[in-house]
Design an enzyme around this catalytic site. Structure first.
Site, mmCIF file in Angstrom:
data_model
loop_
_atom_site.group_PDB
_atom_site.id
_atom_site.type_symbol
_atom_site.label_atom_id
_atom_site.label_comp_id
_atom_site.label_asym_id
_atom_site.label_seq_id
_atom_site.Cartn_x
_atom_site.Cartn_y
_atom_site.Cartn_z
ATOM 1 N NE ARG A 34 9.456 6.182 -61.015
ATOM 2 C CZ ARG A 34 8.774 5.108 -61.305
ATOM 3 N NH1 ARG A 34 9.020 4.441 -62.418
ATOM 4 N NH2 ARG A 34 7.832 4.684 -60.496
ATOM 5 C CB CYS A 35 14.576 13.566 -63.917
ATOM 6 S SG CYS A 35 15.701 14.493 -64.957
ATOM 7 N N GLY A 36 17.514 12.558 -63.192
ATOM 8 C CA GLY A 36 18.753 12.910 -62.516
ATOM 9 C C GLY A 36 18.745 14.327 -61.973
#
Length: 184
Positions: A34-36
């Site tokens: 769930r990271c950029g």
């Protein structure tokens, strides 16, 4: 000291000595779903597919230390990576990569190659830098891992050759990978 002095638990729970990768060029990456920078899974898989027949391997280590961007179980992480990005390079169970309780492998990696800064021209760099500056300024102290998708390139003898931060896209590492692959 090399990466061969360390082991980690594979997704299936089996303890794996990194000595199993002796003679291979290895890219070790701390990852999060769930990271950029999660989109990097796609290019990591492309690199793996392109070079795996030349004794290149990527080792993924999920980590939930950065803004809780990997909250799922190991099984959920594995399912996400497989179904969303077709990841078939080796993945390990979740680990801490910095501070107290960090997996010794990541302590070794961070000490081997110092932090040289983020690529200020990367589209996500400004957002990342402001998050760290405002919420986690202590993350910028020392050479520890600064964020998800920090990558370490390892030569065939198990030595750390280069460190790439989250703001280096995997495809931009291709020339470095090819140089290490060309070295016996």
């Amino acid at each position: 000291m090399t990466i061969y002095n360390y082991s980690a638990k594979a997704m299936n729970g089996k303890e794996v000595s990194l000595e199993e990768y002796k003679g291979k060029v290895v890219l070790i990456v701390n990852v999060a779903s769930r990271c950029g920078f999660t989109f990097q899974y796609e290019d990591l898989q492309k690199l793996y597919d392109r070079y795996k027949d030349q004794d290149f391997v990527i080792l993924g280590f999920p980590c939930n230390q950065f803004a809780e961007q990997e909250p799922g179980t190991n099984e959920q992480v594995h399912t996400f990576c497989t179904l969303t990005y077709g990841v078939n390079f080796p993945m390990f169970q979740k680990v801490n990569v910095r501070d107290e309780g960090a997996h010794p492998l990541f302590t070794y990696l961070a000490a081997s190659k110092p932090f040289e800064g983020f690529n200020p021209f990367h589209p996500v760099a400004k957002i990342l830098k402001s998050i760290i500056d405002e919420q986690l300024p202590h993350y910028m102290i020392g050479d520890s891992i600064k964020w998800n998708f920090t990558k370490f390139l390892i030569d065939r003898q198990g030595n750390v050759v280069k460190r790439f931060e989250a703001t280096t896209d995997p495809i931009d590492m291709e020339r470095d990978i090819e140089e290490v692959l060309a070295t016996p």
